[in-house]
Design a protein around this motif. Structure first.
Motif, PDB file in Angstrom:
ATOM      1  N   ARG A  18       0.835  -1.208   0.000  1.00  0.00           N
ATOM      2  CA  ARG A  18       0.000   0.000   0.000  1.00  0.00           C
ATOM      3  C   ARG A  18       0.870   1.258   0.000  1.00  0.00           C
ATOM      4  O   ARG A  18       0.590   2.224  -0.716  1.00  0.00           O
ATOM      5  N   ALA A  44      -9.069 -10.138  -0.598  1.00  0.00           N
ATOM      6  CA  ALA A  44      -9.164  -9.068   0.401  1.00  0.00           C
ATOM      7  C   ALA A  44      -7.898  -8.216   0.413  1.00  0.00           C
ATOM      8  O   ALA A  44      -7.965  -6.987   0.580  1.00  0.00           O
ATOM      9  N   ALA A  47      -7.944  -5.914  -2.632  1.00  0.00           N
ATOM     10  CA  ALA A  47      -8.878  -4.810  -2.403  1.00  0.00           C
ATOM     11  C   ALA A  47      -8.294  -3.779  -1.445  1.00  0.00           C
ATOM     12  O   ALA A  47      -8.486  -2.574  -1.627  1.00  0.00           O
ATOM     13  N   ALA A  48      -7.557  -4.247  -0.428  1.00  0.00           N
ATOM     14  CA  ALA A  48      -6.969  -3.331   0.549  1.00  0.00           C
ATOM     15  C   ALA A  48      -5.916  -2.432  -0.097  1.00  0.00           C
ATOM     16  O   ALA A  48      -5.831  -1.233   0.210  1.00  0.00           O
ATOM     17  N   MET A  50      -5.754  -1.573  -3.304  1.00  0.00           N
ATOM     18  CA  MET A  50      -6.330  -0.718  -4.334  1.00  0.00           C
ATOM     19  C   MET A  50      -7.376   0.256  -3.812  1.00  0.00           C
ATOM     20  O   MET A  50      -7.812   1.146  -4.552  1.00  0.00           O
ATOM     21  N   GLN A  51      -7.780   0.123  -2.570  1.00  0.00           N
ATOM     22  CA  GLN A  51      -8.857   0.949  -2.030  1.00  0.00           C
ATOM     23  C   GLN A  51      -8.556   2.441  -2.175  1.00  0.00           C
ATOM     24  O   GLN A  51      -7.492   2.919  -1.770  1.00  0.00           O
ATOM     25  N   GLY A  52      -9.481   3.149  -2.764  1.00  0.00           N
ATOM     26  CA  GLY A  52      -9.347   4.586  -2.887  1.00  0.00           C
ATOM     27  C   GLY A  52      -8.467   5.061  -4.020  1.00  0.00           C
ATOM     28  O   GLY A  52      -8.321   6.276  -4.217  1.00  0.00           O
ATOM     29  N   LEU A  80     -13.187  -7.864  -8.135  1.00  0.00           N
ATOM     30  CA  LEU A  80     -12.040  -6.979  -7.953  1.00  0.00           C
ATOM     31  C   LEU A  80     -11.917  -5.960  -9.081  1.00  0.00           C
ATOM     32  O   LEU A  80     -11.080  -5.061  -9.023  1.00  0.00           O
TER      33      LEU A  80
END
Length: 225
Positions: A18, A44, A47-48, A50-52, A80
């Motif tokens: 991230r 999961a 997704a974490a 790529m979030q935002g 996804l």
């Protein structure tokens, strides 16, 4: 594509991934997350990371199994919203057709031809006597006939294949800035050379992610194109 550089995030650590993505996001056109990360954290974790983010996701899992299994996997990954997903061209026509049919229209399905870690000797060991270029062209024509969106190939094969598939998407790993350590890659070019050959997506990992300043490294590569 405005910025063809997709940064390859190969760490299995979610927080590190991230942080890397956040640092380089202004200087790249997308994010590639692959098998190592997916096996560690699954959907999961993807997704974490790529979030935002407004960047497209390249989900590089190189799926290779019987058609029904690959179709099921592609369908399961649709949540996804990957912009690009990979399968192996060696899986055969029925598997390729099934993968494309199972993917959302917004996801481009591309097939890996010959891994950039392989050279002629490696292919000969695997029963392919005529080298990487011939094998990549052979598999690319199969992929096109199966209705997929493009291929993954080394920069050395792009021009020959593009001459026969002008509108294909060419995803190109094995891209190293001049002077960079090639690592385990055997068929490489610089980013500008690969782009000139016809690459549509440049997959670049360690020259960015292992640099003392990943953001500066990404910005320098983008500026060189």
């Amino acid at each position: 594509m405005a910025n063809p550089v997709f940064v390859a995030i190969d760490t299995p650590d979610v927080a590190a991934a991230r942080a890397l993505v956040a640092a380089v996001a202004p200087h790249v056109g997308g994010v590639k997350l692959g098998l190592e990360f997916f096996c560690a954290h699954g959907p999961a974790g993807i997704a974490a990371v790529m979030q935002g983010l407004a960047l497209p996701l390249f989900l590089d899992l190189k799926l290779h199994d019987i058609p029904n299994t690959v179709a099921g996997a592609v369908h399961s990954l649709a949540a996804l919203a990957p912009a690009i997903i990979t399968v192996h061209a060696a899986g055969g026509r029925a598997m390729l057709v099934a993968a494309r049919a199972a993917a959302p229209a917004s996801t481009r399905v591309v097939a890996v031809t010959v891994l950039t870690s392989l050279d002629a000797a490696d292919l000969l060991d695997a029963g392919v006597p005529d080298g990487a270029a011939a094998q990549a062209v052979r598999l690319a024509l199969l992929v096109r006939a199966a209705g997929l969106d493009g291929i993954v190939c080394s920069p050395h094969e792009v021009a020959a294949i593009k001459a026969q598939w002008a509108d294909g998407l060419f995803v190109v790993p094995g891209v190293r800035p001049a002077g960079s350590d090639v690592g385990d890659q055997k068929r490489v070019m610089t980013p500008s050379q690969a782009l000139a050959a016809g690459a549509g997506v440049l997959v670049i990992g360690r020259p960015i992610t292992s640099a003392p300043d990943p953001a500066a490294a990404a910005a320098q590569i983008a500026a060189s194109l």
